[in-house]
Design an enzyme around this catalytic site. Sequence first.
Site, PDB file in Angstrom:
ATOM      1  N   LYS A  28       9.533  -0.804   0.449  1.00  0.00           N
ATOM      2  CA  LYS A  28       9.649  -0.505  -0.987  1.00  0.00           C
ATOM      3  C   LYS A  28      10.941   0.265  -1.249  1.00  0.00           C
ATOM      4  O   LYS A  28      11.436   1.000  -0.367  1.00  0.00           O
ATOM      5  CB  LYS A  28       8.457   0.283  -1.531  1.00  0.00           C
ATOM      6  CG  LYS A  28       8.274   1.709  -0.968  1.00  0.00           C
ATOM      7  CD  LYS A  28       9.057   2.796  -1.700  1.00  0.00           C
ATOM      8  CE  LYS A  28       8.973   4.155  -1.013  1.00  0.00           C
ATOM      9  NZ  LYS A  28      10.147   4.984  -1.124  1.00  0.00           N
ATOM     10  N   ILE A 114      12.659   3.462  10.572  1.00  0.00           N
ATOM     11  CA  ILE A 114      11.763   4.628  10.517  1.00  0.00           C
ATOM     12  C   ILE A 114      12.449   5.761   9.761  1.00  0.00           C
ATOM     13  O   ILE A 114      13.646   5.992   9.947  1.00  0.00           O
ATOM     14  CB  ILE A 114      11.407   5.076  11.946  1.00  0.00           C
ATOM     15  CG1 ILE A 114      10.612   3.968  12.656  1.00  0.00           C
ATOM     16  CG2 ILE A 114      10.612   6.375  11.941  1.00  0.00           C
ATOM     17  CD1 ILE A 114      10.457   4.176  14.132  1.00  0.00           C
ATOM     18  N   ALA A 115      11.667   6.439   8.915  1.00  0.00           N
ATOM     19  CA  ALA A 115      12.168   7.570   8.116  1.00  0.00           C
ATOM     20  C   ALA A 115      13.412   7.170   7.323  1.00  0.00           C
ATOM     21  O   ALA A 115      14.389   7.908   7.248  1.00  0.00           O
ATOM     22  CB  ALA A 115      12.445   8.785   9.001  1.00  0.00           C
ATOM     23  N   GLY A 116      13.359   5.983   6.728  1.00  0.00           N
ATOM     24  CA  GLY A 116      14.513   5.464   5.994  1.00  0.00           C
ATOM     25  C   GLY A 116      14.389   5.569   4.481  1.00  0.00           C
ATOM     26  O   GLY A 116      15.269   5.125   3.759  1.00  0.00           O
ATOM     27  N   GLY A 117      13.275   6.124   3.996  1.00  0.00           N
ATOM     28  CA  GLY A 117      13.073   6.164   2.540  1.00  0.00           C
ATOM     29  C   GLY A 117      12.562   4.836   2.009  1.00  0.00           C
ATOM     30  O   GLY A 117      12.579   4.568   0.817  1.00  0.00           O
ATOM     31  N   ALA A 119       9.469   3.609   3.138  1.00  0.00           N
ATOM     32  CA  ALA A 119       8.017   3.669   3.339  1.00  0.00           C
ATOM     33  C   ALA A 119       7.519   2.733   4.442  1.00  0.00           C
ATOM     34  O   ALA A 119       6.458   2.132   4.338  1.00  0.00           O
ATOM     35  CB  ALA A 119       7.275   3.396   2.030  1.00  0.00           C
ATOM     36  N   GLY A 121       6.319   3.405   7.411  1.00  0.00           N
ATOM     37  CA  GLY A 121       5.053   3.841   8.007  1.00  0.00           C
ATOM     38  C   GLY A 121       3.886   3.488   7.098  1.00  0.00           C
ATOM     39  O   GLY A 121       2.845   2.992   7.552  1.00  0.00           O
ATOM     40  N   SER A 122       4.050   3.722   5.810  1.00  0.00           N
ATOM     41  CA  SER A 122       3.013   3.366   4.838  1.00  0.00           C
ATOM     42  C   SER A 122       2.810   1.858   4.813  1.00  0.00           C
ATOM     43  O   SER A 122       1.681   1.379   4.655  1.00  0.00           O
ATOM     44  CB  SER A 122       3.408   3.845   3.444  1.00  0.00           C
ATOM     45  OG  SER A 122       3.665   5.223   3.450  1.00  0.00           O
ATOM     46  N   ALA A 123       3.893   1.118   4.956  1.00  0.00           N
ATOM     47  CA  ALA A 123       3.799  -0.347   4.979  1.00  0.00           C
ATOM     48  C   ALA A 123       2.946  -0.794   6.162  1.00  0.00           C
ATOM     49  O   ALA A 123       2.077  -1.668   6.024  1.00  0.00           O
ATOM     50  CB  ALA A 123       5.202  -0.963   5.070  1.00  0.00           C
ATOM     51  N   ASP A 155       2.072   6.254  -0.691  1.00  0.00           N
ATOM     52  CA  ASP A 155       2.731   4.967  -0.937  1.00  0.00           C
ATOM     53  C   ASP A 155       1.882   3.769  -0.503  1.00  0.00           C
ATOM     54  O   ASP A 155       2.235   2.624  -0.790  1.00  0.00           O
ATOM     55  CB  ASP A 155       4.053   4.880  -0.148  1.00  0.00           C
ATOM     56  CG  ASP A 155       5.099   5.872  -0.635  1.00  0.00           C
ATOM     57  OD1 ASP A 155       4.949   6.390  -1.751  1.00  0.00           O
ATOM     58  OD2 ASP A 155       6.060   6.114   0.112  1.00  0.00           O
TER      59      ASP A 155
HETATM   60  P1  ATP Z   1       8.607   7.450   2.687  1.00  0.00           P
HETATM   61  O1  ATP Z   1       9.630   6.621   1.970  1.00  0.00           O
HETATM   62  O2  ATP Z   1       7.170   7.004   2.456  1.00  0.00           O
HETATM   63  O3  ATP Z   1       8.785   8.903   2.556  1.00  0.00           O
HETATM   64  P2  ATP Z   1      10.046   6.928   5.083  1.00  0.00           P
HETATM   65  O4  ATP Z   1      10.460   5.506   4.928  1.00  0.00           O
HETATM   66  O5  ATP Z   1      11.082   7.955   4.814  1.00  0.00           O
HETATM   67  O6  ATP Z   1       8.754   7.172   4.230  1.00  0.00           O
HETATM   68  P3  ATP Z   1       8.493   6.276   7.382  1.00  0.00           P
HETATM   69  O7  ATP Z   1       9.253   5.239   8.134  1.00  0.00           O
HETATM   70  O8  ATP Z   1       7.357   5.811   6.566  1.00  0.00           O
HETATM   71  O9  ATP Z   1       9.493   7.172   6.516  1.00  0.00           O
HETATM   72  O10 ATP Z   1       7.998   7.332   8.470  1.00  0.00           O
HETATM   73  C1  ATP Z   1       7.787   8.667   8.240  1.00  0.00           C
HETATM   74  C2  ATP Z   1       7.172   9.279   9.494  1.00  0.00           C
HETATM   75  O11 ATP Z   1       5.871   8.728   9.700  1.00  0.00           O
HETATM   76  C3  ATP Z   1       7.954   8.952  10.766  1.00  0.00           C
HETATM   77  O12 ATP Z   1       8.890   9.954  11.043  1.00  0.00           O
HETATM   78  C4  ATP Z   1       6.880   8.849  11.832  1.00  0.00           C
HETATM   79  O13 ATP Z   1       6.780  10.055  12.554  1.00  0.00           O
HETATM   80  C5  ATP Z   1       5.570   8.666  11.087  1.00  0.00           C
HETATM   81  N1  ATP Z   1       4.931   7.357  11.392  1.00  0.00           N
HETATM   82  C6  ATP Z   1       3.682   7.168  11.788  1.00  0.00           C
HETATM   83  N2  ATP Z   1       3.403   5.867  11.959  1.00  0.00           N
HETATM   84  C7  ATP Z   1       4.512   5.192  11.658  1.00  0.00           C
HETATM   85  C8  ATP Z   1       4.838   3.804  11.641  1.00  0.00           C
HETATM   86  N3  ATP Z   1       3.963   2.853  11.975  1.00  0.00           N
HETATM   87  N4  ATP Z   1       6.100   3.468  11.276  1.00  0.00           N
HETATM   88  C9  ATP Z   1       6.988   4.436  10.906  1.00  0.00           C
HETATM   89  N5  ATP Z   1       6.720   5.748  10.922  1.00  0.00           N
HETATM   90  C10 ATP Z   1       5.483   6.141  11.281  1.00  0.00           C
END
Ligand code: ATP
Length: 317
Positions: A28, A114-117, A119, A121-123, A155
């Site tokens: 997203k 991962i942690a890219g903004g 979502a 992990g939520s996906a 999310d």
């Molecule tokens: P958001 O935009 O919802 O803030 P994000 O894109 O910045 O999220 P995510 O990739 O969703 O960040 O991950 C945030 C944290 O969730 C990661 O640092 C990780 O420790 C944890 N996490 C747990 N399970 C997962 C997964 N399947 N994929 C990615 N991160 C995960």
Amino acid sequence: MTEPLDEAERERPRLGRAAPVRVRVPAKINLHLRVGDLRPDGFHELSTVYHAVSLYDEITARSGDTLTLTMEGEGAGHLPLDESNLAIRAARLLAEHTGRPPYARLHLRKNIPIAGGLAGGSADAAAALVACDALWNTGLTRDHLADIAAEIGSDVPFLVLGGTALGTGRGERVSPVLAPGHTWHWVLAFADDGLSTPEVYAEIDRRRANGIADAVAGEADMLLAALRQRDPEILAATLVNDLQAPALALRPELMRTLMAADDVDALAGVISGSGPTCVFLAADSRHAAAIAASLERSGVCRSTATVTGPVAGARVV
Ligand code: ATP
């Protein structure tokens, strides 16, 4: 690419086990993100417009005698595969809600950084919910699934729903935006390292406590009107994100990436969610390809992806 079925799966009809289920789930971006007050429960009141784009993770769920997770792709090896992985949490929660053992072999193919903004992990949680729901044939309604999704993370309900949707509360209350069918073209510019969402929210609180007046996003009405008009030039002027200033404060080098929007002739550039991924709006697919090529040449990001939106949420494929 389709994975070959193993011996046990070829035997499945005789053993009466469910066929493997493959679910694709999008990333997203936030077209509009207004961060309101910090609530007593530690979450901020949000008003956001979510938009699902065609960068996908994929989960395959197979019958098993325990709950296991394996993973390949972007970030594999950097994420735990235990209870702290959101895919495992989602499967376990669904099992609890339906009163059945949480047995499944999950395999996650990750493309969303991962942690890219974005979502990611939520996906994965949304994908695991939809995959296990189908594998276990729970018969839950979409609304019940959305309630379980909200328990996992703010999310997650949107990533089950997909499309373009308004998010309120802490982001978990979603309602589809009724925009006429139109495909928008975007370029995602990925950074070398992730940004922690809690740290970005802590930074916005710190800035507000210190009286630092960042421009605050207004109501989403202008953006919603722009979506209806299907005009990317108009949409470009309405993209806003309250988390952009705190993300830039924590990662100043992202300014170079955002500033490249002019040089690469993008219609607009904005940080996605809590960053660090930057999103550029293009007029059409050719324009998007040109923007991506210019960004890659300029060296202001790790890599790029051209994507379109809106796309469906977590779906069995
Ligand atoms: P958001 O935009 O919802 O803030 P994000 O894109 O910045 O999220 P995510 O990739 O969703 O960040 O991950 C945030 C944290 O969730 C990661 O640092 C990780 O420790 C944890 N996490 C747990 N399970 C997962 C997964 N399947 N994929 C990615 N991160 C995960």
